[in-house]
Design an enzyme around this catalytic site. Sequence first.
Site, short mmCIF file in Angstrom:
data_model
loop_
_atom_site.label_atom_id
_atom_site.label_comp_id
_atom_site.label_asym_id
_atom_site.label_seq_id
_atom_site.Cartn_x
_atom_site.Cartn_y
_atom_site.Cartn_z
N SER A 1 49.60 10.54 -37.89
CA SER A 1 50.53 9.40 -37.83
C SER A 1 51.58 9.43 -36.74
O SER A 1 52.27 8.44 -36.54
CB SER A 1 51.24 9.24 -39.17
N LYS B 1 62.15 7.40 -38.37
CA LYS B 1 61.17 6.73 -39.23
C LYS B 1 61.75 6.58 -40.63
O LYS B 1 62.39 7.51 -41.13
CB LYS B 1 59.88 7.56 -39.25
N SER C 1 50.89 5.97 -39.03
CA SER C 1 51.82 5.14 -39.75
C SER C 1 53.18 5.00 -39.06
O SER C 1 53.97 4.13 -39.43
CB SER C 1 52.03 5.70 -41.16
N1 GLN Z 1 45.81 7.69 -41.18
C1 GLN Z 1 46.04 8.73 -42.13
C2 GLN Z 1 46.17 8.17 -43.51
O1 GLN Z 1 45.96 7.02 -43.65
C3 GLN Z 1 47.23 9.54 -41.70
C4 GLN Z 1 48.55 9.09 -42.22
C5 GLN Z 1 49.69 9.99 -41.81
O2 GLN Z 1 49.55 10.90 -40.99
N2 GLN Z 1 50.84 9.75 -42.43
O3 GLN Z 1 46.46 8.83 -44.43
#
Ligand code: GLN
Length: 487
Positions: A179, A80, A155
């Site tokens: 994420s 990532k 994400s």
């Molecule tokens: N959906 C969550 C957010 O918007 C989690 C994001 C993540 O785990 N990086 O912050």
Amino acid sequence: MVGDRQTLRELVSQLRADEGRLRDYINDAVIGAIIAKADHNAYISLVEANRLDDRLGELTSLPPEEKAKLPLYGAPMAVKDNICWKEAPTTCASNILKDYRSTYTATVVERLEAAGAVVIGKTNLDEFAFGNSSESSAFGPVTNPYDKTRIPGGSSGGSAVAVATGSVPLALGTDTGGSTRQPAAFCGVYGLKPTYGRLSRHGLVAFANSMDQIGLFGKNPDDLRLAFAVCAGEDPADSTSVSLPDTFPKPFEPGRGFTVGVVREHRGAKGVQPAVADAFERLLGAFAELGCRTLEVSLPTSVHSIAVYVLTALAEASTNLERFDGVNYGNRVEVMPDDVVFGPDADRLMKMYAATRGLGFGEEVKRRIMLGTFALAEGYYDAYYLRAQRVRTKIRRELDEAFSRVGLIVSPTFPTTAFKLGEIAGDPLATFLGDLFTNPANLAGLPALSIPWGSDGDGLPIGMQLMGPAFSEERLFTTAEALASKP
Ligand code: GLN
């Protein structure tokens, strides 16, 4: 998609034995990555040809006894793009970092490479990992491998797609609030968020330090087990990393009175798609067939998880993103001499900061920085951040208490299957509300695994979440293996 049943162990033993096969396999992986980039925008950058040649030269020139020592010999993997790998840019899918190259490689990537893995490319994500749709990337949205009109989750959407489309058997994501697990669910693959501290965060661009963990995507539980064993363990460069404890929570033992917890407060949770609710009932049925008992556990404070997560995540993010100011890090936007109203240098500096951050960050990132800064401001700190930490402690204690009675807590990973591109973009509240099942593991630092569990009427994958007590990764893998024959 995830039809390929070959495990990493089987693949690696073939690649060790046959140099031609290794070169072909890596070539296919690169072609797969080019296609996943073209079709789904899954990758931001691919490994440079020279670098790949060097790497293959390094691996193939090893004597057989050295090859035998590398558990991931020749295994292609994707990283990532908020995790540093010094051989390619680390952009965090943001304009502010689009030319940034780290001077070092993240510990986890270093360990995987030392075990023989071959990095093929860096994957696309929501800008700075803020989101759950992979749409807010400065490099454009990622699309779902099952339906290009839909998002892949986020994400870590690019990493989930990289594995689901078969370009790589293994990919790294990150998981601050879900994420890794949520895109795994939306793309029909396995996604592990390990116990906090078990994988070093050195070289991960921080979002919310107290919750961030590097996550792993794979096609079966054993691949995750293998990669996890390589990455886990203490790292002097990350003071929150921990060494493996001597005693582990027991693995899953079907038919031996193993008890699975279902959260009372999840019953009647709003917005759960009927196909997801049905899949969850099937999961409980599968556990019953494996001889497990189901026990309802109550986590009364968990209904506040999303609020606590949002406050904590945004507050920590706002301080972490201070370093992207055009001086420490980030593409500087110089204030052109014409724009400078002659004045003190300090004024000019402020204009440079404003131009750099104003143009470098996307909308969601700016929104989070402002809200997080507000929550930490003098006079608000006690009412927001501090109170959130108190509630967080209660959530953790309730989970600890529940795990004294059950071996695992199960739920869907996400209330729905993959939504349409643009469906919730620009609606920050909707982005957070879906994370009700995933946030608690981050708040409490617990490990959780999303497993593929059937699909809805449109053929979109559904994921189920297995959450365990701290250090119970092996239990999650063994449970997932026991369930793998079931859906
Ligand atoms: N959906 C969550 C957010 O918007 C989690 C994001 C993540 O785990 N990086 O912050």
